[in-house]
Design a protein around this motif. Sequence first.
Motif, short mmCIF file in Angstrom:
data_model
loop_
_atom_site.label_atom_id
_atom_site.label_comp_id
_atom_site.label_asym_id
_atom_site.label_seq_id
_atom_site.Cartn_x
_atom_site.Cartn_y
_atom_site.Cartn_z
N ILE A 36 -5.74 -33.08 47.86
CA ILE A 36 -6.04 -31.85 47.12
C ILE A 36 -5.99 -30.66 48.08
CG2 ILE A 36 -7.78 -30.64 45.75
CD1 ILE A 36 -8.78 -33.47 44.89
N ARG A 37 -6.49 -30.84 49.30
CA ARG A 37 -6.41 -29.77 50.30
C ARG A 37 -4.95 -29.42 50.61
NH1 ARG A 37 -10.46 -33.21 53.05
NH2 ARG A 37 -12.54 -32.35 52.61
N TYR A 38 -4.13 -30.47 50.80
CA TYR A 38 -2.71 -30.24 51.04
C TYR A 38 -2.10 -29.40 49.92
CZ TYR A 38 -2.16 -33.84 54.74
OH TYR A 38 -2.21 -34.58 55.88
N THR A 39 -2.43 -29.76 48.69
CA THR A 39 -1.83 -29.11 47.53
C THR A 39 -2.29 -27.66 47.41
OG1 THR A 39 -1.76 -31.24 46.39
CG2 THR A 39 -1.50 -29.28 45.04
N LEU A 40 -3.57 -27.41 47.63
CA LEU A 40 -4.06 -26.03 47.60
C LEU A 40 -3.37 -25.19 48.67
CD1 LEU A 40 -7.87 -26.80 47.15
CD2 LEU A 40 -6.37 -25.77 45.44
N ALA A 41 -3.22 -25.74 49.87
CA ALA A 41 -2.57 -25.01 50.96
C ALA A 41 -1.11 -24.73 50.63
CB ALA A 41 -2.67 -25.80 52.27
N GLU A 42 -0.41 -25.73 50.13
CA GLU A 42 1.01 -25.56 49.83
C GLU A 42 1.22 -24.59 48.67
OE1 GLU A 42 5.13 -25.99 50.02
OE2 GLU A 42 3.53 -26.40 51.45
N GLY A 43 0.28 -24.57 47.73
CA GLY A 43 0.41 -23.69 46.58
C GLY A 43 -0.11 -22.28 46.82
N GLY A 44 -0.61 -22.01 48.03
CA GLY A 44 -1.10 -20.66 48.33
C GLY A 44 -2.42 -20.32 47.67
N VAL A 45 -3.21 -21.36 47.34
CA VAL A 45 -4.51 -21.15 46.70
C VAL A 45 -5.59 -21.15 47.79
CG1 VAL A 45 -6.20 -22.03 45.05
CG2 VAL A 45 -3.74 -22.29 44.59
N GLU A 46 -6.38 -20.08 47.88
CA GLU A 46 -7.46 -20.04 48.86
C GLU A 46 -8.67 -20.77 48.32
OE1 GLU A 46 -8.31 -16.11 50.16
OE2 GLU A 46 -6.28 -15.74 50.93
N TRP A 47 -9.36 -21.50 49.22
CA TRP A 47 -10.52 -22.25 48.80
C TRP A 47 -11.50 -22.40 49.95
CZ3 TRP A 47 -6.59 -24.59 51.16
CH2 TRP A 47 -6.84 -25.68 52.00
N THR A 48 -12.71 -22.80 49.59
CA THR A 48 -13.75 -23.08 50.56
C THR A 48 -14.10 -24.56 50.48
OG1 THR A 48 -14.70 -20.86 50.37
CG2 THR A 48 -16.13 -22.59 51.26
#
Length: 203
Positions: free
Chosen positions: A16-28
Amino acid sequence: MAELHYFGAQGRGQQIRYTLAEGGVEWTDVSAAFPASEDDKAKWLALGGNLTTNVPMLVMGGKAYTQSSAVLRHAARKGGLMPADEELQYQVDNIILAVDDFRTAAYKVIFPALKFTPDAEANALLKETNIPKHFKNFERLLGGPLACTPQHLALRTRCARSALILRHSISRAQHPTTAAPHHARPRGSTEGAPHSIAQLSIA
């Protein structure tokens, strides 16, 4: 900003972290110790409402999303990574479940080792039978050899988990740091990106 609730580990949360990073989604990252405390469990239940398990859980737009595969697909859609074509959607789903099959086999080795009771028979079965079988299947699904070295089992496992993040984007995946918040690399950017998943840090 989105929040990813999970343990301070890779496990089911890393894809999920990989996907958020690749999709340009910022998260904590909102990390908990393993095993989780009763307070953490109560917080997860209050947020996610799932009576079985709630993490990895993605909180986004005031709503909590649970069940790792469902969260993974949701993160991919939010990042514009899921294909629109139904046949390609099937291929993505197929890869996700194929890797889940391998993870089930690998966990028979991982969890005894974590409890300091390694199972020599399970280790041999994984090394001699399950790794060759499952990775040949991944190569069949992905249309070519995985960019991973046989000397790094943990890295190979994460390579497979990451395959679903877009078959066409493997070489652009970025491994986020453990710091929070995460400022994802803009989609399509190659600056500072590894040339293949095999180059990702496994720290």
